[in-house]
Write an enzyme that holds these catalytic residues in place. Structure first.
Site, PDB file in Angstrom:
ATOM      1  N   ASN A  32      -7.650  21.092   1.312  1.00 54.87           N
ATOM      2  CA  ASN A  32      -7.974  20.983   1.913  1.00 54.87           C
ATOM      3  C   ASN A  32      -8.147  20.335   3.513  1.00 54.87           C
ATOM      4  OD1 ASN A  32     -10.210  18.356   3.008  1.00 54.87           O
ATOM      5  ND2 ASN A  32     -10.702  18.530   0.436  1.00 54.87           N
ATOM      6  N   ARG A  33      -8.745  19.678   4.166  1.00 55.60           N
ATOM      7  CA  ARG A  33      -9.028  19.940   5.606  1.00 55.60           C
ATOM      8  C   ARG A  33      -7.697  19.352   6.854  1.00 55.60           C
ATOM      9  NH1 ARG A  33     -13.168  19.720   2.705  1.00 55.60           N
ATOM     10  NH2 ARG A  33     -15.280  21.618   3.078  1.00 55.60           N
ATOM     11  N   HIS A  64      -8.080  24.456   3.226  1.00 57.48           N
ATOM     12  CA  HIS A  64      -7.657  25.353   1.898  1.00 57.48           C
ATOM     13  C   HIS A  64      -6.110  26.691   3.139  1.00 57.48           C
ATOM     14  CE1 HIS A  64      -9.435  23.158  -0.664  1.00 57.48           C
ATOM     15  NE2 HIS A  64     -10.331  23.402  -1.046  1.00 57.48           N
ATOM     16  N   HIS A  71      -7.162  24.936  -8.029  1.00 59.52           N
ATOM     17  CA  HIS A  71      -8.098  25.298  -7.296  1.00 59.52           C
ATOM     18  C   HIS A  71      -9.055  24.968  -8.574  1.00 59.52           C
ATOM     19  CE1 HIS A  71     -11.978  23.869  -5.398  1.00 59.52           C
ATOM     20  NE2 HIS A  71     -11.700  23.629  -4.189  1.00 59.52           N
ATOM     21  N   TYR A 116     -12.095  24.793 -11.625  1.00 57.23           N
ATOM     22  CA  TYR A 116     -13.280  24.026 -12.067  1.00 57.23           C
ATOM     23  C   TYR A 116     -13.273  24.734 -13.088  1.00 57.23           C
ATOM     24  CZ  TYR A 116     -15.247  25.140  -7.076  1.00 57.23           C
ATOM     25  OH  TYR A 116     -14.817  25.287  -5.508  1.00 57.23           O
ATOM     26  N   ASP A 135     -17.808  15.329  -3.108  1.00 57.58           N
ATOM     27  CA  ASP A 135     -16.249  15.709  -2.770  1.00 57.58           C
ATOM     28  C   ASP A 135     -15.414  15.111  -1.715  1.00 57.58           C
ATOM     29  OD1 ASP A 135     -15.066  17.536  -1.658  1.00 57.58           O
ATOM     30  OD2 ASP A 135     -16.807  18.600  -0.456  1.00 57.58           O
ATOM     31  N   GLU A 144      -8.572  18.147  -7.915  1.00 59.71           N
ATOM     32  CA  GLU A 144      -7.353  18.653  -6.968  1.00 59.71           C
ATOM     33  C   GLU A 144      -6.706  17.427  -6.794  1.00 59.71           C
ATOM     34  OE1 GLU A 144      -9.122  21.254  -4.002  1.00 59.71           O
ATOM     35  OE2 GLU A 144     -10.810  19.826  -5.277  1.00 59.71           O
TER      36      GLU A 144
HETATM   37  C1  GLA Z   1     -12.420  21.606  -2.184  1.00 60.91           C
HETATM   38  C2  GLA Z   1     -13.472  20.538  -0.576  1.00 60.91           C
HETATM   39  C3  GLA Z   1     -14.483  20.950  -0.670  1.00 60.91           C
HETATM   40  C4  GLA Z   1     -15.049  22.742  -0.863  1.00 60.91           C
HETATM   41  C5  GLA Z   1     -14.309  23.509  -1.762  1.00 60.91           C
HETATM   42  C6  GLA Z   1     -14.301  24.667  -2.378  1.00 60.91           C
HETATM   43  O1  GLA Z   1     -13.109  20.502  -2.878  1.00 60.91           O
HETATM   44  O2  GLA Z   1     -12.926  19.620  -0.519  1.00 60.91           O
HETATM   45  O3  GLA Z   1     -16.033  20.443   0.208  1.00 60.91           O
HETATM   46  O4  GLA Z   1     -14.615  23.292  -0.143  1.00 60.91           O
HETATM   47  O5  GLA Z   1     -12.946  23.311  -2.330  1.00 60.91           O
HETATM   48  O6  GLA Z   1     -15.420  25.198  -1.945  1.00 60.91           O
END
Ligand code: GLA
Length: 378
Positions: free
Chosen positions: A114-115, A140, A212, A214, A278, A343
């Site tokens: 994440n950020r 990421h 990650h 999905y 998110d 995640e």
């Molecule tokens: C995470 C982030 C999202 C996005 C995805 C990848 O879940 O929180 O904002 O960037 O990864 O697309």
């Protein structure tokens, strides 16, 4: 001449019977087949061969992993009508996974999941800048995170685990220290995928690893996850600003669309959250491995539980999927909200949030996290 021919025929018959009895023994051990791992060449990346590892357990469940990005490319599980289906998003070939702007399908994420706001963080008074790749922030791991590197892979004894190793060099993507990372993927006899992360560094650094993948548990029968019932053991979440950076607060989920304390259809409140979910949920848990979330999909009857040692869970509903990805499995169009991610992680931007659990890793300190995804039918 004749004698020889009779001899050869006898030998063939003996070999055939022996072979039959071996496969009979194999497929009937405890009434089921033995666990196996098979490998296949999956392409080449930066001159290095990429291998596909197919793990199959005694009941036939399969997990497929490649050593590019440590990506889980397939998870094949049974539905209540006994059919088998692949419940994760991905591509048909390596070119899909290496294309620009792939949304981290199935990948290992590091060094920082994440950020990190503006990519900035400080360790012992020294300022660092992680590579920026997301609206002026670092997401990421930066431009070439652990999802875009080739991992060394080995099959572990027992034919149910694949070990991946990666050395992230001092300074890579703006992170200090030579960091040795090891991830072991295991497919257990009870249909669980266990992911064990260990790491060590030679300089103090920050670390937040995740996977990650999905999920769409209908295995292609529905192109949204609105009817999946999600439950998350969390009374609080970390709200974010418009660029998805945490504000630092821990807010109660009660009375908000973020409340998943009881199973709730993803579609029930998703329109009340800009773009969809998110966010990072603050898990109600003590230290150690604990079940923290579940997903139930009524059409297939598939039920997925998540256990983790981590304090947080980023529940993301594929808000940025827009149907434009090339080379997708069987040409499936992955549109917005096609799939969801769970995640397990430390909270986003923790190094800049003194109130969040620390993500510092010092030399000599162990880093060990475990996440387990268990599949069953209800
Ligand atoms: C995470 C982030 C999202 C996005 C995805 C990848 O879940 O929180 O904002 O960037 O990864 O697309």
């Amino acid at each position: 001449m004749k004698k020889n021919r009779v001899g050869s025929i006898c030998l063939l018959i003996i070999l055939f019977i022996f072979n039959m009895s071996c496969s009979f023994n194999n497929s009937n051990k405890n009434g089921m087949g033995a666990a196996t791992i098979t490998t296949q060449h999956f392409g080449t990346f930066e001159g290095k061969p990429i291998t596909e590892y197919t793990l199959t357990n005694a009941s036939g469940m399969q997990v497929v992993i490649i050593n590019y990005g440590g990506i889980i490319t397939k998870i094949i599980t049974q539905a209540k009508d006994s059919s088998w289906g692949d419940v994760v998003t991905g591509y048909d070939s390596l070119e899909g996974y290496t294309q620009k702007d792939t949304p981290y399908f199935g990948a290992l994420i590091g060094r920082y999941a994440n950020r990190l706001a503006k990519g900035k963080y400080t360790i012992d008074g020294v300022d660092y800048s992680a590579a920026l790749n997301n609206n002026g922030h670092s997401l990421h791991g930066g431009l070439k995170g652990f999802d875009k590197v080739v991992w060394e892979a080995a099959i572990l004894p027992g034919d149910s685990s694949v070990q991946l190793n990666y050395l992230s060099k001092d300074g890579e993507e703006g992170y200090p220290g030579n960091l040795k990372v090891q991830v072991v993927y295991t497919l257990t006899a009870n249909n669980a995928i266990k992911i064990e992360y260990t790491a060590s560094t030679d300089k103090t650094t920050i670390l937040n690893l995740t996977n990650h993948t999905y999920f769409n548990l209908t295995a292609g029968k529905s192109n949204t996850i609105y009817d999946h019932l999600v439950q998350i053991n969390a009374n609080k979440f970390t709200p974010v600003d418009a660029s998805l950076i945490p504000t630092g607060e821990l807010l109660e989920v009660k009375g908000t669309p973020m409340d998943f304390t009881s199973p709730k259809k993803v579609g029930q409140d998703i329109d009340k959250v800009m773009g969809g979910y998110d966010h990072n949920w603050v898990l109600n848990k003590a230290d150690g491995l604990q079940e923290v979330a579940s997903v139930y999909e009524p059409i297939s009857g598939r039920y997925l539980t998540v256990a983790t040692t981590e304090p947080g869970l980023q529940f993301y509903t594929g808000n940025f999927l827009d149907g434009t990805l090339k080379g997708t499995k069987k040409g499936i169009v992955y549109n917005k909200h096609y799939a969801l991610t769970l995640e397990t992680q430390h909270f986003p931007d923790s190094p800049n949030q003194p109130g969040f659990p620390s993500t510092l890793l010092k030399p000599g300190e162990p880093y060990h996290q475990t996440t387990v995804f268990t599949f069953s039918i209800k």
